[in-house]
Each structure stands twice: as C-alpha cells, then as structure tokens.
Design a protein around this motif. Structure first.
Motif, PDB file in Angstrom:
ATOM      1  N   PHE A 245      -7.815  -5.916  -4.661  1.00  0.00           N
ATOM      2  CA  PHE A 245      -7.935  -4.424  -4.393  1.00  0.00           C
ATOM      3  C   PHE A 245      -9.239  -4.253  -3.598  1.00  0.00           C
ATOM      4  O   PHE A 245     -10.517  -4.909  -3.936  1.00  0.00           O
ATOM      5  N   PRO A 246      -9.143  -3.460  -2.741  1.00  0.00           N
ATOM      6  CA  PRO A 246      -8.213  -2.779  -2.092  1.00  0.00           C
ATOM      7  C   PRO A 246      -7.376  -3.650  -0.761  1.00  0.00           C
ATOM      8  O   PRO A 246      -6.664  -2.728   0.064  1.00  0.00           O
ATOM      9  N   ALA A 247      -7.477  -4.966  -0.867  1.00  0.00           N
ATOM     10  CA  ALA A 247      -6.743  -5.631   0.514  1.00  0.00           C
ATOM     11  C   ALA A 247      -5.143  -5.423   0.324  1.00  0.00           C
ATOM     12  O   ALA A 247      -4.633  -5.349  -0.696  1.00  0.00           O
ATOM     13  N   SER A 248      -4.701  -5.261   1.533  1.00  0.00           N
ATOM     14  CA  SER A 248      -3.151  -5.148   1.546  1.00  0.00           C
ATOM     15  C   SER A 248      -2.934  -6.255   2.587  1.00  0.00           C
ATOM     16  O   SER A 248      -3.446  -6.719   3.433  1.00  0.00           O
ATOM     17  N   PHE A 249      -1.464  -7.084   2.324  1.00  0.00           N
ATOM     18  CA  PHE A 249      -0.889  -8.236   3.219  1.00  0.00           C
ATOM     19  C   PHE A 249       0.253  -7.806   3.687  1.00  0.00           C
ATOM     20  O   PHE A 249       1.113  -7.750   2.926  1.00  0.00           O
ATOM     21  N   VAL A 250       0.499  -7.956   5.005  1.00  0.00           N
ATOM     22  CA  VAL A 250       1.711  -7.789   5.489  1.00  0.00           C
ATOM     23  C   VAL A 250       2.064  -8.899   6.679  1.00  0.00           C
ATOM     24  O   VAL A 250       1.207  -9.126   7.626  1.00  0.00           O
ATOM     25  N   ASP A 251       2.875  -9.853   6.615  1.00  0.00           N
ATOM     26  CA  ASP A 251       3.429 -10.629   7.695  1.00  0.00           C
ATOM     27  C   ASP A 251       4.537 -10.062   8.548  1.00  0.00           C
ATOM     28  O   ASP A 251       5.356  -9.418   8.353  1.00  0.00           O
TER      29      ASP A 251
END
Length: 506
Positions: A245-251
C-alpha cells in the motif's frame, strides 16, 4: 432443493463477509451481505453457532460444536435460528453436490483443500493439473515492463490513518501466524487463530483471513498509530497488502502501470516532495519480478467509453497518455465534467481533450444529481453505522461528514459559491488526476464518461469537507487531506455504488 429449505449441512454463503469488531469492550460480529448491501449484527453466542455452520455439519452437529465453545442451544432453537438466516439469503449448501451428502459425521471437520478464495498453497485453481510450462501469453505477460508513476516517492507519517479506515485487512496463513506470535495478547489470539482472525468470506477455511477491528482500527495498531507488527518485527512482519500500500498494479497489454491509490493523507502530502520511499523496489523491472500474491488487474480488450459505446484497449491506453500530457485546467472538476460531455459527443478525439483543457464553469444543475445520489448512499450508511460502530471509529465519522457535506451542497446557491471559489489545493487535485490516469483508475465498472463525472463529484465534496469537519476532529491526521479521505471511504466502504445507481438512472 427449494430456496426455503435449509441445506442439510449449511454454511455461510460466499457473498457474506463476517467481521469481528471490538466496540469499546463489547465484541460484535457483523455480517455484510454483498448482494443486498444489508448488515446483520450478531452477538458472540450467535456467531459461534454460525461459525460452526461451515458446510461439514448438520444441525445437530452444529449444536454439538457450538456447545464445545460454550454456546449451548437446543437443536430446535439452532434449526430455527439457521432457518432465519437462510430465509435472508445468508446461508448456502456446500457446492460439492453429492459429496456433501457423504460429509464427515456430525461435529467432525472436513478434510481436503479449502473451499472458496484462492486455492491452497501450491495448488492450481480448478480441477486441471498444473502445467510446468507457462502458456505463451503468460510468458509474454511476465515480461511486461513495470511502468512506475514518475516523480513520486512516499513519505509515511507513521500515524496509522490507513490502518483506521478500511473495512478489511487481509493476512495469509503465514502472515497471521507471525502476527499472533509477535503479539499473542492481541484479542488473545496467540493460541487460537479464530480469536483474532476470521475467514475472508463465508465460514470455511479460506486462503486469506481478516483481522479483528478495535473501534474501526486494525487490532494490531498501537494507540499512537504505530503498527505493533512493524515495531516488533520490522516492515516484513506486516501483511503483503500493508507493505505494498498504496501502490496499485494494472496490466494494460503494453506494460504494468504501477500507480498510487490516493486514499491516505500521506500520499497527497508526498506529492511533489522528493526524498521519500520509492513506490516500488527499483530492482523490480518486469511483471515476473513481482510477488505472485500481488493482485495485478487487467484491462479488458474493450471497455465502455460512454453508454452504448466502447473502444479497444490500445485506443484507450493511447488516449489516456494524451490526456496525461495535456495542460491541466484551472479547475480539474470542471475539466473532468467537460471532458465527460465531450467523450459522449465526440468519442476519444483530440477535440475532447481540448475541451478538458479549457472548460466552462461547472454548473450546479449538472453536478447536483450526482451529489444527491452520493448523499443518499452516505446517509443510509451513516444510519447503519450509528447502530453498531463506535463514535471513535473514523469510518463512522467520515461517512457522517460526507453525508453532511453532500446535504449542504444540495442548496444551489451554496454549491454555486463553492464552484466559483478559488480551488484551495489545485496541485493536490492535479496530482490526483495524474495518478488516476497513470494507473488507469478511470477505466472500470462505469463507462469512462460517467467515471469522469464521478471523479468531479468527489473533488467537489472534498472541497466542502473542511467546512464540515471542525473542532477536535479537524486535528485527526486523516483529515489533513480531505480528498484522500473521500477516496478511501468511497472505495473502501462501498459509497462508490452511488455512481452505479447514477449509471442505471441514465
């Protein structure tokens, strides 16, 4: 089997989340029905009965198992109690079909892999055997570069704001065991996992557990806001979700976008401030370098850009990059609303982005229905929270603040004055949009045009919150950045469903 017939070996349904809360010194279990949105409060005795209903026992076995834990009840009373829960849609049968009829005898636990959630450690999902060689598309995905939000590093103030706002904090089995070993006194969970943790969903063993909450705070959070697990065992002692947190991951098919969820005051306070911790270990370069437990969302091949209109993923990714490179408007909320109108009229064109850069003033009549819908959702939630949450619970107070702000903004003159007033923190709002674009956070359940209007509404509510939050509450570190508080509440507590209601009304 008739829906009204209690299953022979019932269990709490997969769409029901059970959460243990300590409110003052009173222990409560809250059942959250994800389908209906309803909440049911149970006492400890009732929860023991429900927890024994894990799909392996008939009613007599449930009564025996509960009696072992000190919750004595006659079988007819247990039958009647479970029948009420089943009538409310909270119970289901074990989905193993005929195998359920051959489950172990009353009171005996079932063996085998855990049902629900992720598969057991090392086991493949579904019935097919694991393949030692990844499929070509899987190999390609593992080689996708990690594209981290540039020019951002995190300065955590260590005051635990994020540990006080979310409804669930997940631990895997190893993390939960380590936490109980470090702090066996918390919820007296050192010897028994189930005293400090509950299944992520339902009542059967899951791949993840959720920790109990004390007045809305993680039970492992110290009084001054420091994480007890971090203090005793270092950062690696915390669960993975807390560490990332607070990272977000989107491919997105081209790269894995690593962005930041603007849901903690520390995130906005870090914007434009160098010298903090990197969002991601710089040694990690491609998706295959990430911990396999990290949730990497995937953009669909096509996504809705407006009601009735879709665009290909590559087109959306290219458009998002163009918008990120555009000159930010003086008023981000007005720019987003103007962009939504342009997307519905013109699609993903350069002309739409030009309207974003030079928007007209945001009209109260256009924004009013969105604020009214959010008020309805927040007001309902505030009434529910008042029945069981502690007054010290940040989530309860934040819901009340959002309900009060949206009610005040129902007055057109007041809303108009707010929209005409200079934006107090334009740099924060511009960073919020930059992080959302980089992380593709505008592409999801809503068509893009509606997601743009939703974000504009959030910005305006955040602008109004400082007037609503006063007195001692204003000194709460979570209130230092109202926009982050609004974001955390909408995603973490389901208030964002208001936008889905708006979509259905169009």
């Amino acid at each position: 089997m008739s829906p009204s017939t209690l299953p022979a070996r019932p269990r709490l349904a997969a769409h029901v989340l059970a959460r243990r809360h300590l409110v003052g010194e009173e222990e409560r279990v809250i059942l959250h029905d994800l389908r209906s949105g309803q909440l049911l409060q149970l006492g400890q005795r009732e929860w023991v009965l429900v927890s024994a209903a894990d799909g392996t026992r008939d009613v007599e076995g449930i009564a025996i198992a509960a009696a072992r834990e000190g919750a004595h009840a006659r079988v007819p009373a247990v039958q009647a109690f479970l029948a009420q829960l089943h009538a409310a849609g909270l119970l289901e049968a074990d989905d193993t079909g005929e195998d359920a009829a051959r489950a172990p005898a009353s009171g005996a636990p079932a063996g085998g892999a855990p049902a629900g959630g992720a598969p057991a450690s090392g086991a493949p999902a579904g019935g097919a055997p694991a393949s030692p060689v990844p499929a070509p598309e899987e190999r390609d995905a593992r080689e996708r570069p990690l594209e981290v939000l540039p020019d951002f590093s995190l300065h955590c103030d260590g005051r635990g704001s994020c540990c006080r706002i979310y409804a669930s904090i997940l631990f895997d089995p190893e993390e939960a065991a380590r936490a109980r070993a470090l702090r066996p006194d918390v919820m007296s969970g050192g010897a028994r996992h189930e005293l400090a943790f509950m299944p992520e969903r339902g009542t059967w063993p899951c791949a993840a557990s959720v920790v109990a909450m004390r007045d809305g705070r993680c039970a492992y959070l110290e009084g001054e806001g420091r994480c007890a697990l971090h203090a005793l065992g270092g950062p690696e002692a915390k669960p993975l979700g807390c560490r990332t947190f607070p990272a977000s991951f989107v491919d997105d098919g081209e790269s894995v976008r690593v962005s930041v969820a603007v849901e903690c005051a520390c995130v906005l306070a870090s914007a434009g401030r160098p010298g903090g911790a990197p969002l991601l270990d710089p040694r990690l370069r491609v998706r295959g370098d990430l911990d396999g437990r990290i949730d990497v969302a995937r953009l669909p091949d096509r996504a809705a850009v407006a009601p009735g209109a879709t665009a290909a993923r590559a087109e959306l990714v290219a458009w998002s990059r163009r918008l990120a490179a555009a000159a930010p408007p003086p008023d981000v909320a007005a720019g987003l609303f103007a962009l939504a109108d342009a997307v519905e009229a013109e699609g993903l064109t350069g002309g739409a982005i030009a309207r974003f850069e030079r928007p007209e003033a945001l009209a109260p009549a256009a924004l009013g229905p969105w604020l009214a819908a959010l008020h309805g959702r927040a007001a309902r939630r505030a009434r529910e929270d008042a029945a069981w949450r502690s007054e010290r619970d940040l989530a309860r107070r934040a819901t009340r603040w959002i309900a009060a702000a949206t009610l005040a903004l129902a007055e057109p003159d007041l809303l108009g004055a707010l929209l005409l007033a200079p934006v107090r923190a334009p740099d924060r709002e511009r960073f919020y949009l930059r992080a959302a674009l980089h992380g593709h956070r505008l592409l999801g359940a809503l068509p893009l045009s509606l997601a743009l209007r939703d974000r504009a509404a959030r910005l305006v509510v955040a602008r109004a919150l400082p007037v609503i939050v006063a007195g001692a509450d204003a000194d709460d570190p979570a209130c230092a950045e109202p926009l982050a508080l609004v974001e955390a509440m909408l995603r973490g507590h389901g208030l964002d469903a208001y936008a889905v209601e708006m979509a259905g009304a169009r």
